[in-house]
Design a protein around this motif. Structure first.
Motif, PDB file in Angstrom:
ATOM      1  N   LEU A 226       0.829  -1.202   0.000  1.00  0.00           N
ATOM      2  CA  LEU A 226       0.000   0.000   0.000  1.00  0.00           C
ATOM      3  C   LEU A 226       0.865   1.254   0.000  1.00  0.00           C
ATOM      4  N   LEU A 230       0.978   4.394  -2.726  1.00  0.00           N
ATOM      5  CA  LEU A 230       0.756   5.776  -2.306  1.00  0.00           C
ATOM      6  C   LEU A 230       1.932   6.669  -2.679  1.00  0.00           C
ATOM      7  N   ILE A 254      -1.091  -4.845  -1.646  1.00  0.00           N
ATOM      8  CA  ILE A 254      -2.329  -4.348  -2.237  1.00  0.00           C
ATOM      9  C   ILE A 254      -2.574  -5.066  -3.550  1.00  0.00           C
ATOM     10  N   SER A 258      -8.071  -3.300  -6.014  1.00  0.00           N
ATOM     11  CA  SER A 258      -8.262  -2.161  -5.123  1.00  0.00           C
ATOM     12  C   SER A 258      -7.336  -0.994  -5.450  1.00  0.00           C
ATOM     13  N   VAL A 262      -8.045   3.210  -4.634  1.00  0.00           N
ATOM     14  CA  VAL A 262      -7.086   3.802  -3.688  1.00  0.00           C
ATOM     15  C   VAL A 262      -6.360   4.968  -4.349  1.00  0.00           C
ATOM     16  N   ILE A 265      -8.699   7.970  -4.537  1.00  0.00           N
ATOM     17  CA  ILE A 265      -8.925   8.577  -3.218  1.00  0.00           C
ATOM     18  C   ILE A 265      -7.801   9.540  -2.866  1.00  0.00           C
ATOM     19  N   PHE A 266      -6.570   9.060  -2.964  1.00  0.00           N
ATOM     20  CA  PHE A 266      -5.454   9.872  -2.480  1.00  0.00           C
ATOM     21  C   PHE A 266      -4.984  10.901  -3.497  1.00  0.00           C
ATOM     22  N   ILE A 327     -14.429   4.848  -1.415  1.00  0.00           N
ATOM     23  CA  ILE A 327     -14.287   4.262  -0.077  1.00  0.00           C
ATOM     24  C   ILE A 327     -15.456   3.350   0.263  1.00  0.00           C
ATOM     25  N   LEU A 331     -14.550  -0.092  -2.249  1.00  0.00           N
ATOM     26  CA  LEU A 331     -13.690  -0.780  -1.289  1.00  0.00           C
ATOM     27  C   LEU A 331     -14.443  -1.298  -0.069  1.00  0.00           C
ATOM     28  N   PHE A 350     -10.623  -0.043   6.314  1.00  0.00           N
ATOM     29  CA  PHE A 350     -10.856  -1.009   5.246  1.00  0.00           C
ATOM     30  C   PHE A 350     -10.600  -2.425   5.749  1.00  0.00           C
ATOM     31  N   LEU A 355      -8.573  -5.162   0.389  1.00  0.00           N
ATOM     32  CA  LEU A 355      -7.462  -4.400  -0.184  1.00  0.00           C
ATOM     33  C   LEU A 355      -6.501  -5.278  -0.978  1.00  0.00           C
TER      34      LEU A 355
END
Length: 359
Positions: A226, A230, A254, A258, A262, A265-266, A327, A331, A350, A355
């Motif tokens: 993950l 990111l 991850i 997913s 993800v 989202i970020f 989210i 997920l 989560f 994930l």
């Protein structure tokens, strides 16, 4: 058939690759005293079955071995078997075999074995020791299982996956070009086009890290965590290289399924922080902490503006709806959103299995 022979015969009825047992001591090994029964059993197996003395010297092969290799009976006894393996695989096979002989640990290795036609086929080699009541290895029993078809299928799937990934990457590029062309032709579309391009690029980076289109582009670490994903998303933001975005924890692997939500989202959170939140100030920072609690993964996003005063909370828009969709629905997680004088704070929860799920 005496009791000792019956005991050995029952032992021989097990898979020879799983044969690890304590046998009674005597002038003859119990398995040797039941050699006819063992040989008959071994000859009915689809695997190539073999055995060695404690020092690793081969002294038995079943009928399948001779049918497969086409060699004359007894020609591969001792260490004569070594020449049957592909020369590229011999160093690895020898190293693992010697390690097993020295330690008594089970032997398992993949190698290519020469067929009687001259071609090489992939085999899964396994061997287990037979240990006497005195704790000393009395012989090794092993098998070679043909895995050529599985290897070819795996290679074909890998080639297909890489080709599909390459085409998807091209699609991302085409979509980005179309958006850019439209933005240049219509000034009113410019701001929206920039936001859309950012999302497309974030998806492209996520896709590349979890589904690389070539071995060259595959992450060197082998698996994707993950935090790896990111950091790949945040690399597009100057604040990350400046050390103003930090990611703590996140060793959870991850999955490809997913990765897309993800990434969205970020990307939205980082973009929002650049426009309205802590990263809109030169001293602002973002701290993202990933905590594993049993079967849950908790992500804490916290912004600190680094200056006094209250930042203005942006109105809920498409980005907010996109985060909620990713989210809650994609997920299956939950989140709590708080807006402070220093910026946004959001707590996400989560399920770990969700994930790591692959498409």
């Amino acid at each position: 058939m005496n009791a000792e022979t019956i005991s050995a015969f029952r032992l021989a009825k097990r898979d020879p690759a799983d044969l690890t047992a304590e046998l009674p001591l005597g002038e003859e090994h119990a398995l040797q005293s039941a050699s006819d029964a063992f040989h008959a059993l071994a000859d009915t197996m689809p695997q190539l079955v073999w055995s060695t003395l404690p020092d690793g010297s081969h002294d038995y092969y079943n009928a399948r071995w001779y049918e497969f290799t086409g060699v004359s009976v007894g020609s591969t006894d001792g260490e004569g078997w070594a020449g049957m393996f592909h020369e590229e695989d011999q160093p690895k096979a020898w190293a693992k075999w010697n390690h097993s002989l020295e330690t008594g640990e089970p032997y398992e290795v993949e190698y290519r074995l020469r067929h009687h036609t001259g071609e090489y086929r992939w085999m899964l080699g396994r061997a287990y020791p037979i240990i006497g009541t005195d704790g000393i290895i009395q012989r090794w029993i092993g098998t070679c299982t043909d895995i050529e078809d599985q290897k070819r299928a795996a290679l074909e799937n890998e080639i297909l996956s890489q080709e599909l990934s390459h085409r998807i990457k091209n699609i991302f590029a085409i979509i980005s070009s179309l958006i850019s062309l439209t933005a240049r032709a219509r000034d009113a579309f410019g701001e929206h086009a920039s936001e859309l391009l950012g999302r497309i690029k974030a998806l492209g980076r996520a896709h590349e890290i979890v589904r690389p289109h070539s071995e060259k582009s595959r992450p060197s670490l082998g698996v994707v965590t993950l935090s790896d994903l990111l950091e790949t998303i945040f690399e597009a933001y100057p604040a990350f290289s400046e050390g103003r975005i930090s990611v703590l924890g996140g060793d959870t692997v991850i999955g490809s399924k997913s990765a897309t939500p993800v990434a969205l989202i970020f990307h939205e959170l980082a973009t929002n922080a650049m426009k309205y939140g802590a990263l809109s100030t030169s001293a602002g920072k973002v701290r993202l902490e990933l905590v594993e609690v049993e079967d849950e993964i908790r992500l804490e996003w916290k912004e600190t503006s680094g200056k006094g005063g209250t930042l203005e909370e942006p109105l809920s828009g498409f980005g907010t709806r996109l985060i909620d969709l990713a989210i809650s629905q994609q997920l299956g997680g939950s989140y709590e959103r708080r807006w402070t004088e220093h910026g946004l704070e959001i707590s996400m929860v989560f399920n770990r299995n969700r994930l790591i799920e692959n498409a």
